[in-house]
Design an enzyme around this catalytic site. Sequence first.
Site, PDB file in Angstrom:
ATOM      1  N   ASN A 115       6.890  75.598  10.138  1.00 51.28           N
ATOM      2  CA  ASN A 115       8.148  76.341  10.024  1.00 51.28           C
ATOM      3  C   ASN A 115       9.264  75.527   9.378  1.00 51.28           C
ATOM      4  O   ASN A 115      10.300  76.079   9.004  1.00 51.28           O
ATOM      5  CB  ASN A 115       8.611  76.882  11.388  1.00 51.28           C
ATOM      6  CG  ASN A 115       8.678  75.815  12.450  1.00 51.28           C
ATOM      7  OD1 ASN A 115       7.645  75.307  12.873  1.00 51.28           O
ATOM      8  ND2 ASN A 115       9.870  75.443  12.866  1.00 51.28           N
ATOM      9  N   GLY A 153      10.355  71.232   7.574  1.00 50.03           N
ATOM     10  CA  GLY A 153       9.955  69.874   7.207  1.00 50.03           C
ATOM     11  C   GLY A 153       8.809  69.824   6.196  1.00 50.03           C
ATOM     12  O   GLY A 153       8.682  70.672   5.307  1.00 50.03           O
ATOM     13  N   ASP A 187       0.408  77.352  18.749  1.00 53.27           N
ATOM     14  CA  ASP A 187       0.872  76.168  19.477  1.00 53.27           C
ATOM     15  C   ASP A 187      -0.354  75.284  19.651  1.00 53.27           C
ATOM     16  O   ASP A 187      -1.285  75.647  20.383  1.00 53.27           O
ATOM     17  CB  ASP A 187       1.445  76.589  20.846  1.00 53.27           C
ATOM     18  CG  ASP A 187       1.978  75.401  21.621  1.00 53.27           C
ATOM     19  OD1 ASP A 187       1.652  74.250  21.275  1.00 53.27           O
ATOM     20  OD2 ASP A 187       2.735  75.630  22.588  1.00 53.27           O
ATOM     21  N   VAL A 188      -0.373  74.138  18.996  1.00 55.70           N
ATOM     22  CA  VAL A 188      -1.584  73.306  19.026  1.00 55.70           C
ATOM     23  C   VAL A 188      -1.833  72.690  20.411  1.00 55.70           C
ATOM     24  O   VAL A 188      -2.917  72.178  20.680  1.00 55.70           O
ATOM     25  CB  VAL A 188      -1.579  72.190  17.944  1.00 55.70           C
ATOM     26  CG1 VAL A 188      -1.497  72.782  16.545  1.00 55.70           C
ATOM     27  CG2 VAL A 188      -0.472  71.178  18.179  1.00 55.70           C
ATOM     28  N   ASN A 219      -0.608  69.109  10.576  1.00 53.02           N
ATOM     29  CA  ASN A 219       0.704  68.525  10.301  1.00 53.02           C
ATOM     30  C   ASN A 219       1.585  68.439  11.551  1.00 53.02           C
ATOM     31  O   ASN A 219       2.413  67.547  11.677  1.00 53.02           O
ATOM     32  CB  ASN A 219       1.379  69.390   9.226  1.00 53.02           C
ATOM     33  CG  ASN A 219       2.851  69.074   9.051  1.00 53.02           C
ATOM     34  OD1 ASN A 219       3.205  68.078   8.438  1.00 53.02           O
ATOM     35  ND2 ASN A 219       3.720  69.911   9.619  1.00 53.02           N
ATOM     36  N   TYR A 262       3.834  57.683  20.109  1.00 55.86           N
ATOM     37  CA  TYR A 262       3.699  58.145  18.725  1.00 55.86           C
ATOM     38  C   TYR A 262       2.737  57.229  17.970  1.00 55.86           C
ATOM     39  O   TYR A 262       1.818  57.696  17.281  1.00 55.86           O
ATOM     40  CB  TYR A 262       5.068  58.178  18.039  1.00 55.86           C
ATOM     41  CG  TYR A 262       5.005  58.706  16.622  1.00 55.86           C
ATOM     42  CD1 TYR A 262       4.736  60.052  16.376  1.00 55.86           C
ATOM     43  CD2 TYR A 262       5.193  57.864  15.524  1.00 55.86           C
ATOM     44  CE1 TYR A 262       4.662  60.544  15.076  1.00 55.86           C
ATOM     45  CE2 TYR A 262       5.117  58.348  14.221  1.00 55.86           C
ATOM     46  CZ  TYR A 262       4.862  59.688  14.001  1.00 55.86           C
ATOM     47  OH  TYR A 262       4.780  60.176  12.715  1.00 55.86           O
ATOM     48  N   VAL A 276      10.213  60.364   5.200  1.00 55.83           N
ATOM     49  CA  VAL A 276      10.750  61.595   4.606  1.00 55.83           C
ATOM     50  C   VAL A 276      11.936  62.126   5.423  1.00 55.83           C
ATOM     51  O   VAL A 276      11.897  62.133   6.660  1.00 55.83           O
ATOM     52  CB  VAL A 276       9.629  62.673   4.550  1.00 55.83           C
ATOM     53  CG1 VAL A 276      10.147  63.970   3.968  1.00 55.83           C
ATOM     54  CG2 VAL A 276       8.448  62.158   3.737  1.00 55.83           C
ATOM     55  N   LYS A 277      12.948  62.581   4.730  1.00 57.69           N
ATOM     56  CA  LYS A 277      14.157  63.096   5.390  1.00 57.69           C
ATOM     57  C   LYS A 277      13.876  64.452   6.038  1.00 57.69           C
ATOM     58  O   LYS A 277      13.833  65.483   5.353  1.00 57.69           O
ATOM     59  CB  LYS A 277      15.238  63.226   4.313  1.00 57.69           C
ATOM     60  CG  LYS A 277      16.635  63.528   4.794  1.00 57.69           C
ATOM     61  CD  LYS A 277      17.549  63.532   3.557  1.00 57.69           C
ATOM     62  CE  LYS A 277      18.899  64.147   3.838  1.00 57.69           C
ATOM     63  NZ  LYS A 277      19.819  63.279   4.486  1.00 57.69           N
ATOM     64  N   ASN A 291      13.125  62.471  11.938  1.00 56.85           N
ATOM     65  CA  ASN A 291      13.845  61.188  12.022  1.00 56.85           C
ATOM     66  C   ASN A 291      15.350  61.418  11.944  1.00 56.85           C
ATOM     67  O   ASN A 291      16.076  60.582  11.455  1.00 56.85           O
ATOM     68  CB  ASN A 291      13.363  60.224  10.931  1.00 56.85           C
ATOM     69  CG  ASN A 291      13.257  60.914   9.579  1.00 56.85           C
ATOM     70  OD1 ASN A 291      14.114  61.725   9.220  1.00 56.85           O
ATOM     71  ND2 ASN A 291      12.218  60.616   8.819  1.00 56.85           N
TER      72      ASN A 291
HETATM   73  N1  NAP Z   1       9.249  62.582   8.361  1.00 55.90           N
HETATM   74  C1  NAP Z   1       8.679  61.403   8.233  1.00 55.90           C
HETATM   75  O1  NAP Z   1       9.307  60.423   7.801  1.00 55.90           O
HETATM   76  C2  NAP Z   1       7.242  61.211   8.615  1.00 55.90           C
HETATM   77  C3  NAP Z   1       6.683  59.932   8.432  1.00 55.90           C
HETATM   78  C4  NAP Z   1       5.349  59.732   8.759  1.00 55.90           C
HETATM   79  C5  NAP Z   1       4.586  60.781   9.234  1.00 55.90           C
HETATM   80  N2  NAP Z   1       5.162  62.013   9.406  1.00 55.90           N
HETATM   81  C6  NAP Z   1       4.310  63.082   9.925  1.00 55.90           C
HETATM   82  O2  NAP Z   1       4.449  64.239   9.120  1.00 55.90           O
HETATM   83  C7  NAP Z   1       4.259  65.419   9.902  1.00 55.90           C
HETATM   84  C8  NAP Z   1       5.404  66.387   9.703  1.00 55.90           C
HETATM   85  O3  NAP Z   1       6.587  65.736  10.098  1.00 55.90           O
HETATM   86  P1  NAP Z   1       8.032  66.278   9.704  1.00 55.90           P
HETATM   87  O4  NAP Z   1       8.809  65.098   9.310  1.00 55.90           O
HETATM   88  O5  NAP Z   1       7.946  67.428   8.794  1.00 55.90           O
HETATM   89  O6  NAP Z   1       8.551  66.742  11.150  1.00 55.90           O
HETATM   90  P2  NAP Z   1       9.431  67.992  11.630  1.00 55.90           P
HETATM   91  O7  NAP Z   1      10.366  68.412  10.572  1.00 55.90           O
HETATM   92  O8  NAP Z   1       9.970  67.586  12.970  1.00 55.90           O
HETATM   93  O9  NAP Z   1       8.330  69.125  11.826  1.00 55.90           O
HETATM   94  C9  NAP Z   1       7.374  69.027  12.833  1.00 55.90           C
HETATM   95  C10 NAP Z   1       6.730  70.381  12.974  1.00 55.90           C
HETATM   96  O10 NAP Z   1       5.737  70.317  14.017  1.00 55.90           O
HETATM   97  C11 NAP Z   1       5.931  71.463  14.851  1.00 55.90           C
HETATM   98  N3  NAP Z   1       5.338  71.294  16.175  1.00 55.90           N
HETATM   99  C12 NAP Z   1       5.673  70.424  17.153  1.00 55.90           C
HETATM  100  N4  NAP Z   1       4.925  70.637  18.235  1.00 55.90           N
HETATM  101  C13 NAP Z   1       4.086  71.666  17.945  1.00 55.90           C
HETATM  102  C14 NAP Z   1       3.075  72.357  18.659  1.00 55.90           C
HETATM  103  N5  NAP Z   1       2.777  72.050  19.925  1.00 55.90           N
HETATM  104  N6  NAP Z   1       2.391  73.346  18.033  1.00 55.90           N
HETATM  105  C15 NAP Z   1       2.683  73.679  16.760  1.00 55.90           C
HETATM  106  N7  NAP Z   1       3.669  73.088  16.039  1.00 55.90           N
HETATM  107  C16 NAP Z   1       4.348  72.080  16.625  1.00 55.90           C
HETATM  108  C17 NAP Z   1       7.429  71.649  14.881  1.00 55.90           C
HETATM  109  O11 NAP Z   1       7.750  72.944  15.385  1.00 55.90           O
HETATM  110  P3  NAP Z   1       9.162  73.271  16.115  1.00 55.90           P
HETATM  111  O12 NAP Z   1      10.137  73.529  15.020  1.00 55.90           O
HETATM  112  O13 NAP Z   1       8.805  74.453  16.925  1.00 55.90           O
HETATM  113  O14 NAP Z   1       9.519  72.065  16.931  1.00 55.90           O
HETATM  114  C18 NAP Z   1       7.727  71.485  13.404  1.00 55.90           C
HETATM  115  O15 NAP Z   1       7.435  72.657  12.707  1.00 55.90           O
HETATM  116  C19 NAP Z   1       4.090  64.932  11.344  1.00 55.90           C
HETATM  117  O16 NAP Z   1       2.714  64.824  11.626  1.00 55.90           O
HETATM  118  C20 NAP Z   1       4.713  63.530  11.312  1.00 55.90           C
HETATM  119  O17 NAP Z   1       4.168  62.679  12.293  1.00 55.90           O
HETATM  120  C21 NAP Z   1       6.464  62.253   9.113  1.00 55.90           C
END
Ligand code: NAP
Length: 301
Positions: free
Chosen positions: A20, A22, A69-70, A96, A225, A256-257, A261
């Site tokens: 939804n 990011g 919901d995973v 993801n 984490y 990634v922004k 984070n």
């Molecule tokens: N951003 C970075 O710098 C970074 C760096 C390294 C790795 N990653 C990895 O990249 C991936 C995406 O991260 P992002 O930065 O895009 O994070 P994000 O914007 O916080 O998005 C995370 C997504 O996961 C969803 N989520 C959380 N718990 C869930 C559940 N139980 N069932 C289904 N969906 C769930 C969230 O839904 P809600 O909106 O409902 O909470 C949201 O849609 C993650 O695996 C993260 O660990 C990110």
Amino acid sequence: MEANIPETTQRRIAVVTGANKGIGLEICRQLSAKGVKVLLTARDVERGTAAVKKLREEGASDVVFHQLDVADSASVASLANYIRAHFGRLDILINNAAVGGVELKPEALALLNQPQQVAFSTLFDMRLESHEKAEECININYYGTKRMCEALISLLWLSQSPKIVILSSEYGRLQHIPNENIRKEIANMNNLTEERLDGLVESFLNDFREEKHEENGWPARGSAYTVSKVALSAYTRILAKKYPTICINSVDPGFVKTDFNWNTGIRTVEEGAKGPVMLALLSDDCPSGLFYCQTEVSSFE
Ligand SMILES: NC(=O)c1ccc[n+]([C@@H]2O[C@H](COP(=O)([O-])OP(=O)(O)OC[C@H]3O[C@@H](n4cnc5c(N)ncnc54)[C@H](OP(=O)(O)O)[C@@H]3O)[C@@H](O)[C@H]2O)c1
């Protein structure tokens, strides 16, 4: 002959978890632009349907929403049944969805409300890690990905070119586990089994509950984490060995922004989604069981 094949069997079909917002949302956008039919999933129906509406308004017509919901086995099973009934197979699974396993101290939240940009390093020291958050993080990030792979593997088998992509992280490298014996055990692919990996994750949770995690050589900060992502990188290798006909890789998208984070990352979601999308669309004879840093193969260690 192609004209006789139902529309859905010609297009590759992808599922993206936590899509939804990011990086997940951007992965859907990029896959759709490449002609893939995308099942955009989210745990919250309102947030998920709003995301699909946004992509459709941008012109991505072949994106559909399904609740997921995973952390909830029934929700995962319901998605699998939906895919079986409507498409009869799955080509791409992108795991993801994740949470950080931390919450910010009130003083950090106050900083975020100020107009000046706050550095991640400042917030890093202002995070709280509770048992509840650690358990939730392991359950969503690690077991959530496992739930998805286990539920959808039989549908992926029916694809001509099945791919699983697992979002890992820089923290998904073994070097972030201080205990040398644990590192050696996880690195030893000849002996490491899925059951033993689960056992290691459980022993981390026990140590965390008893506040012995640092003493026993688990990461002192960002612990759940880091353990969840290291376990996912190792799970990728185990799964790739178990299912040699499926191309399964993990990827660190970079810093990634996103909300993850508190929008302190330095890369755009477009850049972050590139690696996962590239892995989802690799050719049939692609390498499997590897750890990527963005679009490049990297060392898991
Ligand atoms: N951003 C970075 O710098 C970074 C760096 C390294 C790795 N990653 C990895 O990249 C991936 C995406 O991260 P992002 O930065 O895009 O994070 P994000 O914007 O916080 O998005 C995370 C997504 O996961 C969803 N989520 C959380 N718990 C869930 C559940 N139980 N069932 C289904 N969906 C769930 C969230 O839904 P809600 O909106 O409902 O909470 C949201 O849609 C993650 O695996 C993260 O660990 C990110």
